[in-house]
Design an enzyme around this catalytic site. Structure first.
Site, PDB file in Angstrom:
ATOM      1  N   ALA A 196      26.073  39.802  44.929  1.00  0.00           N
ATOM      2  CA  ALA A 196      25.552  39.574  46.278  1.00  0.00           C
ATOM      3  C   ALA A 196      25.888  40.784  47.164  1.00  0.00           C
ATOM      4  CB  ALA A 196      26.158  38.289  46.830  1.00  0.00           C
ATOM      5  N   CYS A 252      31.175  43.675  42.331  1.00  0.00           N
ATOM      6  CA  CYS A 252      30.558  45.015  42.325  1.00  0.00           C
ATOM      7  C   CYS A 252      31.558  46.079  42.783  1.00  0.00           C
ATOM      8  CB  CYS A 252      29.318  45.026  43.218  1.00  0.00           C
ATOM      9  SG  CYS A 252      27.920  44.139  42.488  1.00  0.00           S
ATOM     10  N   GLN A 261      27.870  41.293  49.533  1.00  0.00           N
ATOM     11  CA  GLN A 261      29.303  41.535  49.774  1.00  0.00           C
ATOM     12  C   GLN A 261      30.108  41.282  48.504  1.00  0.00           C
ATOM     13  OE1 GLN A 261      31.119  42.799  52.162  1.00  0.00           O
ATOM     14  NE2 GLN A 261      29.428  43.126  53.583  1.00  0.00           N
ATOM     15  N   SER A 262      29.555  41.636  47.360  1.00  0.00           N
ATOM     16  CA  SER A 262      30.186  41.309  46.078  1.00  0.00           C
ATOM     17  C   SER A 262      31.511  42.025  45.840  1.00  0.00           C
ATOM     18  CB  SER A 262      29.217  41.676  44.952  1.00  0.00           C
ATOM     19  OG  SER A 262      29.866  41.581  43.703  1.00  0.00           O
ATOM     20  N   ASN A 263      32.564  41.221  45.645  1.00  0.00           N
ATOM     21  CA  ASN A 263      33.854  41.777  45.234  1.00  0.00           C
ATOM     22  C   ASN A 263      33.770  42.304  43.805  1.00  0.00           C
ATOM     23  OD1 ASN A 263      35.399  40.870  47.617  1.00  0.00           O
ATOM     24  ND2 ASN A 263      34.893  38.822  46.828  1.00  0.00           N
TER      25      ASN A 263
END
Ligand SMILES: *Cc1c(COP(=O)(O)O)cnc(C)c1O
Length: 332
Positions: free
Chosen positions: A73, A79, A75-77
């Site tokens: 997403a 990624c 705000q992906s942690n």
């Protein structure tokens, strides 16, 4: 269990702390609440994906890949940490960003999105909600292989496949060792349940060590039946990979009462939980996962599901960079 059979990179050179939350426990007046600080794992700003990446990146390196491709997403942690692992290993990283909540992808947003830029992402491909994410990642991987001498390694969303879930088998082993060393026995564990790798791996690790410690997952996205089926399927596949007995279906519990209107959408209970943990314990949760999971734990205490005399451990899976993208929601 014999985890040493699986190639692993090491990104956290120590066990993460296991600590009591004395002020929160007193405030709620119910069970003694403890926290496993997996927000303090290695790689940029830490979090649960670091443990999964230890196994996934080892596999990528063994296969001679030079580029990690994954999806998340806006705000992906996951990624952010995949990119950080790539940087540490001297690899490149390309991201597919799924705009799960329409209209929420802002290339100039703060939080993890800013860190994608700072950590030197090679490319970002934004796609709409409902896109075929496996196909999108495949396209990115093919573009990489068009370049001379390059080879991509695709990591599924959240790093949630059996190999990634081994990261949470290691967490369960580590935590049970600490439980013994510190002389504290737990009655129940609580964790956030998203792409399912953490919940599934943790469960397999606790069953595989015969810990007799039940786990309650708190969903952040899906309805209960769907999430429990996902977690169970991944737990079974992980148990098979490890060669430990099958996971009973009734060991999988993933409650959906704290999701609110949807994935990443704030709720009043999440806000209260984030503010409570910060002001009472100096612990930073996050608005998308651990804020809702802790809201679930607090809700279960308040309704008398967990009671005085019990000892509960909360798995802190990280995510604090996202706080900076939700300042307007969380500030008093
Ligand atoms: C990804 C994530 C989770 C959920 O873990 P899954 O393995 O995807 O279920 C929980 N907390 C944080 C902070 C995360 O980034």
């Amino acid at each position: 269990m014999n985890l040493a059979r699986f190639p692993r990179r090491r990104y956290t050179p120590h066990a993460t702390p296991l600590e009591p939350l004395k002020h929160l426990s007193r405030e709620l007046g119910g069970p003694e609440i403890w926290i496993k600080r997996d927000d303090l794992t290695g790689l940029a700003s830490g979090g649960n994906k670091t443990r999964k990446l230890e196994f996934l990146v080892a596999d990528a390196l063994a296969k001679g890949c030079d580029t990690l491709v994954t999806v998340g997403a806006p705000q992906s942690n996951h990624c952010r940490l995949t990119l950080a692992a790539a940087v540490k290993e001297g690899l490149k990283c390309r991201l597919v960003i799924e705009e799960r909540v329409p209209g929420t992808y802002d290339p100039k947003a703060s939080g993890n999105n800013f860190l994608f830029d700072l950590l030197g992402v090679e490319s970002i491909t934004p796609v709409k909600a409902g896109a075929d994410l496996a196909a999108e990642m495949q396209k990115v991987a093919e573009a990489v292989s068009q370049e001379k001498g390059r080879k991509a390694y695709i990591i599924p969303g959240g790093g949630s496949n059996p190999l990634g879930a081994l990261g949470y088998v290691t967490c369960a082993e580590e935590m049970m060792g600490q439980s013994f060393d510190q002389g504290v026995a737990f009655d129940h564990a609580v964790c956030a349940s998203g792409s399912a790798g953490t919940h599934a791996g943790f469960l397999v690790g606790l069953l595989g060590t015969n810990a007799h410690l039940p786990v309650t997952g708190i969903n952040v996205r899906r309805p209960r039946a769907e999430q429990e089926a996902n977690v169970h399927a991944l737990a079974q596949a992980t148990a098979e990979l490890l060669g430990v007995p099958a996971v009973p279906r009734d060991a999988v519990v993933a409650l959906d009462e704290w999701v609110g209107p949807g994935y990443s959408i704030p709720t009043d209970e999440m806000k209260a939980a984030v503010r409570m943990l910060a002001s009472l314990e100096g612990v930073l949760l996050d608005p998308v996962y651990t804020g809702k999971a802790m809201a679930g734990l607090i809700g279960l205490v308040r309704r008398g599901h967990f009671t005085k005399g019990q000892r509960i451990v909360f798995l802190h899976t990280g995510g604090s960079p996202t706080l900076y993208a939700y300042q307007d929601v969380l500030q008093s």
